[in-house]
Design a protein around this motif. Structure first.
Motif, PDB file in Angstrom:
ATOM      1  N   LYS A   1      -1.171   2.049  -8.343  1.00  0.00           N
ATOM      2  CA  LYS A   1      -0.897   0.849  -7.559  1.00  0.00           C
ATOM      3  C   LYS A   1      -1.389   1.060  -6.132  1.00  0.00           C
ATOM      4  O   LYS A   1      -1.262   2.154  -5.578  1.00  0.00           O
ATOM      5  CB  LYS A   1       0.600   0.546  -7.543  1.00  0.00           C
ATOM      6  CG  LYS A   1       1.142   0.089  -8.890  1.00  0.00           C
ATOM      7  CD  LYS A   1       2.645  -0.136  -8.829  1.00  0.00           C
ATOM      8  CE  LYS A   1       3.184  -0.577 -10.191  1.00  0.00           C
ATOM      9  NZ  LYS A   1       4.651  -0.732 -10.174  1.00  0.00           N
ATOM     10  N   SER A   2      -1.922   0.012  -5.555  1.00  0.00           N
ATOM     11  CA  SER A   2      -2.356   0.114  -4.161  1.00  0.00           C
ATOM     12  C   SER A   2      -1.150   0.163  -3.236  1.00  0.00           C
ATOM     13  O   SER A   2      -0.029  -0.211  -3.614  1.00  0.00           O
ATOM     14  CB  SER A   2      -3.231  -1.089  -3.795  1.00  0.00           C
ATOM     15  OG  SER A   2      -2.440  -2.261  -3.706  1.00  0.00           O
TER      16      SER A   2
ATOM     17  N   PRO B   1      -6.715  -1.146  -2.173  1.00  0.00           N
ATOM     18  CA  PRO B   1      -6.883  -0.394  -3.426  1.00  0.00           C
ATOM     19  C   PRO B   1      -7.709   0.870  -3.211  1.00  0.00           C
ATOM     20  O   PRO B   1      -8.642   0.900  -2.398  1.00  0.00           O
ATOM     21  CB  PRO B   1      -7.626  -1.387  -4.332  1.00  0.00           C
ATOM     22  CG  PRO B   1      -7.293  -2.728  -3.785  1.00  0.00           C
ATOM     23  CD  PRO B   1      -7.159  -2.547  -2.303  1.00  0.00           C
TER      24      PRO B   1
END
Length: 615
Positions: A37-38, A200
């Motif tokens: 996950k960013s 990201p």
């Protein structure tokens, strides 16, 4: 011999060091992009965990990763036209719900534009989380776009500041921000989010690789090695983290002995008075218990700030008063300040008789003792104190009933005086008192009132009465102009079907006029009543007396209603009293359909607020 060999030794050592560094750099592994996950997604999930439903933003490349992720999770993104509005709106969320509001702004000027609202939140004791973007961690101090020292700017304004530099630090930082802003005396907190920590991983790695120098020479290789090392430091996660449950803030409860001692003092008093400030309203989930406790105690209270409207329609026969407070405080034998302090609003303590016993209940020891030493200080949540005090009180005495009768007579006399003054016809323009009283007749039990201005908003404070607790918003002790649109936006986000009225001075309206566009886009049916007397009248009144000049205090009777139409709102111009009732009725119908309304009332100047504070 030794002197001549030293440079050779140093050169040899440097060569060995460089060789070892070169070997280490060449062995540094290239960052592998992982399906993690960013940082923006982690921030959004943490906000969602804290119950956030609306995020107030103004777009910017430094923060796109956060608000896009928040929207994907179902958090409503309310994008505004000036960053100061994000903080005002977040402030209103806290005041009305007891949950911290969140403002998200971009780096540099995006953050500097919030400063006034942050200081306002600090002085109003509002738990607000301000989040800003920032340049990438590798570009700090290198002349990057909008790169300034955010922490140095925000530290004097906030309870706590943080600048997480790794993805693994994001969730703990946001959690800590929510906890600290609510602890003790609530207040704003700030978190800076570098763009390379929120975007990201693949995007950040590609950007770094494109930026890195090429070639096999030592310096390009060394720079690439450093960049790879830095990327490893940012993305130091092996797996997606678990976001913990939010911590529940600890409440400051009063000591039982103090409560009993104050109850004993009250029972012996003949002319007691409570003064409630906004701090008494900070336990929003238990407002009904507070209202019941105030009614049970049965002694007179004067409410300021968010405490206005505390008893609403239940205030009959009245124990909550608005008028003649100064006279009551001079006659009282016991005065209990619950969240109120001895600043300029109480003449630095001189508004209260020095013969009276003064008790202060406040979450802050220093504020409780500001300017005048009290007879007794209770460091506690004022709402908890009132609820516990109610358990110790059993009815009121005959002298106290006579005192209440006296205050009711004074209240009634002042209301009669206001009505009589409202009937004075200025011939060419509107009487501001008449406008306010007509608005007051149309308020429903769930209406929210927002005050933004000097003279006209001050007039409204005497004449427009909130019908329930948690339905009044004003800037507070900082006296900030321009809060109106942001406060109304926060209220509309929480209570989408509630009538929301902003009582604007014409000077104040200019600060947040562009937010009509936001109201239109989000179908917020806010009614803006502008008392347009073509001037900064609260300042002008004293200035003309002292300096015999109107310098910098005159405006025009601007066609704000036409400006409103340009933004897509409905505008009305009202110039005589025969129009007022019809326009207000029509405005309420239009606003109920989600279209904001601007009522441009051309008002005459009068002496109703003669002597009001301007410095």
């Amino acid at each position: 011999m030794m002197l001549s060999s030293r440079p050779l030794l140093l050169a040899g050592a440097a060569a060995v060091g460089l060789a070892l560094l070169d070997r280490l750099i060449r062995k540094t592994r290239k960052v592998k992009v992982k399906n993690l996950k960013s940082g923006g997604e982690l921030v959004a999930e943490t906000l969602k965990k804290h119950g956030l439903t609306h995020l107030f933003v103004l777009s910017g490349g430094h923060i796109s990763a956060v608000y896009c992720a928040a929207e994907a999770l179902g958090i409503k993104i309310v994008d505004v036209r000036h960053e100061v509005t994000t903080v005002f709106a977040a402030d209103a969320v806290w005041r009305l719900s007891g949950k911290p509001g969140v403002a998200l702004v971009t780096a540099g000027p995006g953050l500097t534009n919030t400063v006034t609202a942050v200081q306002n939140a600090k002085m109003a004791e509002s738990a607000v989380v301000i989040i800003s973007g920032a340049t990438g961690t590798m570009l700090k101090g290198r002349g990057s776009l909008q790169d300034i020292d955010h922490l140095a700017l925000m530290k004097p304004l906030c309870k706590w500041t943080a600048a997480p530099c790794r993805v693994s630090e994001l969730v703990p930082a946001i959690n800590k921000a929510f906890r600290i802003c609510q602890e003790g005396v609530p207040g704003p907190v700030f978190v800076e989010l570098p763009v390379d920590v929120t975007y990201p991983m693949d995007s950040v790695v590609k950007n770094v690789e494109d930026m890195a120098p090429k070639g096999d020479a030592f310096m390009p290789t060394a720079i690439r090695g450093f960049l790879n090392w830095h990327l490893h430091k940012i993305f130091d996660l092996d797996q997606n983290p678990t976001i913990p449950e939010p911590a529940v803030p600890r409440l400051l409860a009063p000591k039982k002995g103090s409560v009993r001692a104050i109850a004993k003092l009250l029972k012996k008093s003949s002319r007691p008075v409570f003064v409630f400030g906004s701090q008494v309203m900070q336990q929003q989930e238990s407002i009904n218990q507070l209202v019941d406790s105030v009614k049970s105690i049965g002694l007179p209270i004067y409410c300021a700030g968010m405490a206005r409207g505390l008893l609403g329609g239940a205030n009959s026969p009245p124990i909550a008063f608005r008028h003649a407070r100064g006279k009551a405080l001079k006659q009282a034998d016991v005065v209990i300040l619950c969240g109120a302090i001895c600043d300029f609003r109480l003449q630095y303590g001189n508004a209260i008789s020095w013969k009276a016993k003064m008790i202060t209940v406040n979450k802050s020891w220093s504020k409780a003792r500001l300017n005048r030493p009290p007879t007794m200080t209770v460091v506690a949540d004022p709402a908890l104190f009132v609820c516990e005090l109610a358990q110790e009180m059993k009815g009121i005495s005959d002298p106290q009933r006579m005192w209440l009768k006296q205050l009711r007579e004074a209240e009634a006399a002042q209301n009669t005086s206001i009505r009589e003054k409202s009937e004075v016809d200025p011939k060419t323009l509107l009487n501001p008192l008449q406008v306010c009283l007509e608005v007051n007749k149309r308020l429903s039990k769930d209406s929210v009132l927002v005050m933004d201005g000097g003279d006209f908003a001050g007039t409204a404070a005497y004449t427009v009465e909130p019908r329930a607790a948690l339905s009044w918003l004003d800037p507070g002790v900082f006296g900030t102009l321009g809060v109106g649109a942001g406060f109304a936006m926060g209220a509309a986000a929480l209570r989408p079907r509630t009538p929301i009225w902003i009582m604007y001075g014409d000077g104040a309206f200019g600060f947040s006029l562009p937010e009509l566009d936001t109201f239109v886009r989000f179908k917020m049916g806010v009614i803006c009543v502008i008392g347009n007397d073509a001037g900064w009248t609260q300042i002008l009144r004293d200035q003309e007396k002292t300096f015999k000049a109107s310098t910098a205090c005159t405006l025009n009777h601007t066609d704000y209603h036409l400006v409103a139409e340009g933004f897509g709102a409905k505008g009305f111009l009202v110039t005589n009293k025969s129009q007022v009732k019809q326009v207000l009725t029509e405005s309420m119908e239009i606003a109920s359909q989600g279209r904001p309304v601007v009522i441009n009332c051309l008002i005459a100047r009068n002496d109703f607020r003669e002597g009001s504070i301007s410095v």
